[in-house]
Design a protein around this motif. Sequence first.
Motif, PDB file in Angstrom:
ATOM      1  N   CYS A  67       0.877  -1.421  -0.087  1.00 64.49           N
ATOM      2  CA  CYS A  67      -0.004  -0.046  -0.089  1.00 64.49           C
ATOM      3  C   CYS A  67       0.904   1.276  -0.031  1.00 64.49           C
ATOM      4  CB  CYS A  67      -0.885   0.036   1.130  1.00 64.49           C
ATOM      5  SG  CYS A  67      -1.949  -1.464   1.306  1.00 64.49           S
ATOM      6  N   ASP A  68       0.415   2.242  -0.932  1.00 62.21           N
ATOM      7  CA  ASP A  68       1.253   3.447  -0.938  1.00 62.21           C
ATOM      8  C   ASP A  68       0.653   4.320  -0.165  1.00 62.21           C
ATOM      9  OD1 ASP A  68       2.914   5.300  -1.892  1.00 62.21           O
ATOM     10  OD2 ASP A  68       2.135   5.206  -4.119  1.00 62.21           O
ATOM     11  N   HIS A  69       1.193   5.455   0.157  1.00 63.89           N
ATOM     12  CA  HIS A  69       0.594   6.762   0.860  1.00 63.89           C
ATOM     13  C   HIS A  69       1.249   7.975  -0.211  1.00 63.89           C
ATOM     14  CE1 HIS A  69       1.218   3.788   3.968  1.00 63.89           C
ATOM     15  NE2 HIS A  69       0.754   4.627   4.755  1.00 63.89           N
ATOM     16  N   SER A 127       3.249   0.220 -16.418  1.00 62.44           N
ATOM     17  CA  SER A 127       3.801  -0.629 -17.103  1.00 62.44           C
ATOM     18  C   SER A 127       5.095  -0.972 -16.599  1.00 62.44           C
ATOM     19  CB  SER A 127       3.832  -0.135 -18.506  1.00 62.44           C
ATOM     20  OG  SER A 127       4.650   1.356 -18.340  1.00 62.44           O
ATOM     21  N   ARG A 128       5.446  -0.867 -15.143  1.00 61.76           N
ATOM     22  CA  ARG A 128       6.618  -0.866 -14.564  1.00 61.76           C
ATOM     23  C   ARG A 128       6.310  -1.290 -13.050  1.00 61.76           C
ATOM     24  NH1 ARG A 128       5.819   3.483 -11.688  1.00 61.76           N
ATOM     25  NH2 ARG A 128       3.957   4.682 -12.295  1.00 61.76           N
ATOM     26  N   PHE A 129       7.502  -1.281 -12.637  1.00 62.92           N
ATOM     27  CA  PHE A 129       7.494  -1.458 -11.002  1.00 62.92           C
ATOM     28  C   PHE A 129       7.176  -0.108 -10.396  1.00 62.92           C
ATOM     29  CE2 PHE A 129      10.568  -4.773 -11.853  1.00 62.92           C
ATOM     30  CZ  PHE A 129      10.321  -5.706 -11.027  1.00 62.92           C
ATOM     31  N   PRO A 151       6.984   4.334  -4.523  1.00 58.66           N
ATOM     32  CA  PRO A 151       7.908   3.353  -3.488  1.00 58.66           C
ATOM     33  C   PRO A 151       7.628   1.888  -3.399  1.00 58.66           C
ATOM     34  CG  PRO A 151       6.938   4.791  -2.129  1.00 58.66           C
ATOM     35  CD  PRO A 151       6.318   4.908  -3.626  1.00 58.66           C
ATOM     36  N   GLU A 152       6.483   1.322  -4.123  1.00 63.69           N
ATOM     37  CA  GLU A 152       6.379  -0.165  -3.905  1.00 63.69           C
ATOM     38  C   GLU A 152       7.515  -1.075  -3.707  1.00 63.69           C
ATOM     39  OE1 GLU A 152       4.410   1.928  -5.666  1.00 63.69           O
ATOM     40  OE2 GLU A 152       2.224   1.664  -5.338  1.00 63.69           O
ATOM     41  N   THR A 153       8.241  -0.906  -4.942  1.00 62.10           N
ATOM     42  CA  THR A 153       9.431  -1.867  -5.018  1.00 62.10           C
ATOM     43  C   THR A 153      10.295  -2.037  -3.999  1.00 62.10           C
ATOM     44  OG1 THR A 153       9.153  -1.149  -7.514  1.00 62.10           O
ATOM     45  CG2 THR A 153      11.446  -2.432  -6.610  1.00 62.10           C
TER      46      THR A 153
HETATM   47  N1  GLY Z   1       3.594   4.354  -6.094  1.00 60.44           N
HETATM   48  C1  GLY Z   1       2.959   4.565  -7.474  1.00 60.44           C
HETATM   49  C2  GLY Z   1       3.525   4.534  -8.823  1.00 60.44           C
HETATM   50  O1  GLY Z   1       4.633   4.107  -8.823  1.00 60.44           O
HETATM   51  O2  GLY Z   1       2.727   5.016  -9.957  1.00 60.44           O
END
Ligand code: GLY
Length: 427
Positions: free
Chosen positions: A218-220, A293-295, A298-300
């Motif tokens: 989960c992102d913020h 279309s990518r990682f 900051p989820e990665t």
């Molecule tokens: N964290 C969202 C993105 O990479 O677009």
Amino acid sequence: MNVLVIGNGGREHAILLALRKSKRVEKLYCMKGNAGTARIAENVDVDYMNVAAVTEYAAAHPEIDYYVVTPDDPLAIGLVDALESMGKRCFGPRRNAAVIESSKAFAKQLMKKYKIPTAEYEIFDDYDKALAYVKSHGAPIVLKADGLALGKGVLVCQTTEQAEEGLKEIMLDKAFGAAGNKIVIEECLKGLKYNPGEEVSVLAFTDGKTIVPMITSCDHKRAYDGDKGLNTGGMGTFSPCPFWNKKLEKQVLKKIMIPTMKAMNAEGRTFKGCLYFGLMRTDKGMKVVEYNSRFGDPETQVVLPMLKTDLMDIFEAVTEERLADINIEWEDGACVCVVLASGGYPVSYKKGMPITIGDVGEDVTLIHAGTAIKDGQLVTNGGRVLDVVAKGADINEARAKAYEAVGKISWENMSFRNDIGLKYREG
Ligand code: GLY
Ligand code: AMP
């Protein structure tokens, strides 16, 4: 193998850190990289948005065996196509598949045609027609510039006035440039327990035949605590998502992920690489909010540290379309990433501030996003500067470790959110 990763941020540093663990990787390169990537890779000072400059570099460096193209913009201009056409092996989609992110109108039409659940929408390239639609439909309503806009081209409007103003900004004032020539106007989705709905990022490896979801995160997106302030590139992440479970994964695979992979194949746009599903749990089930279309960044930074399988093995399996043969394994536990930003981000901020880092302990990884070395001193070089990443048995433990390390780092006007990892506690 010698591997070159294209990109400059925390996400690229996280990919390099994962590749460094591979038994098969010998030397790493990063184009252009930052002060953190320079510690584990050779930074290459070539502008990756200049396709001719990149292919010229690739021709002059036959010792590089594999290219990982990460950011959305080089993917959208066809950098993978260019490298592949000279016989180089790559991780990342070709241009005709990267369109799933670079055109929101394309993504929405794809979902409609293949019955993949998403918000109801209309597409306009005429301002007057768009305005008439907004007036008749009323608020809440969501406006999305069609093209790439650094994650900032989406306006969730609570009032009709806001929507009229936003429409003018995007379509007439061209706040996001040509990205706003076309606009997607969407229904505002409602959450099951929260409003706006609960969001989860699911990154997936796919070779066009098989699609394998990674662990969730989960992102913020907002700048300040309590989801206040402007949208940013992301102020922190945690993994796994509290409301995710095996049953939901099965359902999302069946209704969203596999249909998306097949839809891209049917359109002659086979997607190979990392496909990112931005999903929302709504009162009408799981829906797609966006594809990348990518990682994710900051989820990665919280997903790859939990990967047990050799990342290079996965990359090559995707390239060679034998992902089905690979068993991808993840660690138990949780991971938290707190982004340290320059005060004033995402609007205006200073660069070149000297950074002081104390002893953050062995359990914490400092991933660099916008850093540089100036006269031998580590300095800030962007809006998002450092990612403090910690693992733990659960989110609480990972959070505690990450924030303890945050206390050991400082520069003038450093800013961060205090509530990373506290979202969706009730599941
Ligand atoms: N964290 C969202 C993105 O990479 O677009
Ligand atoms: P996107 O760049 O498409 O991910 O949109 C940015 C953010 O806007 C998402 O993370 C959501 O929080 C919000 N958003 C996008 N589309 C909708 C929608 N149809 N309904 C409610 N919120 C939305």
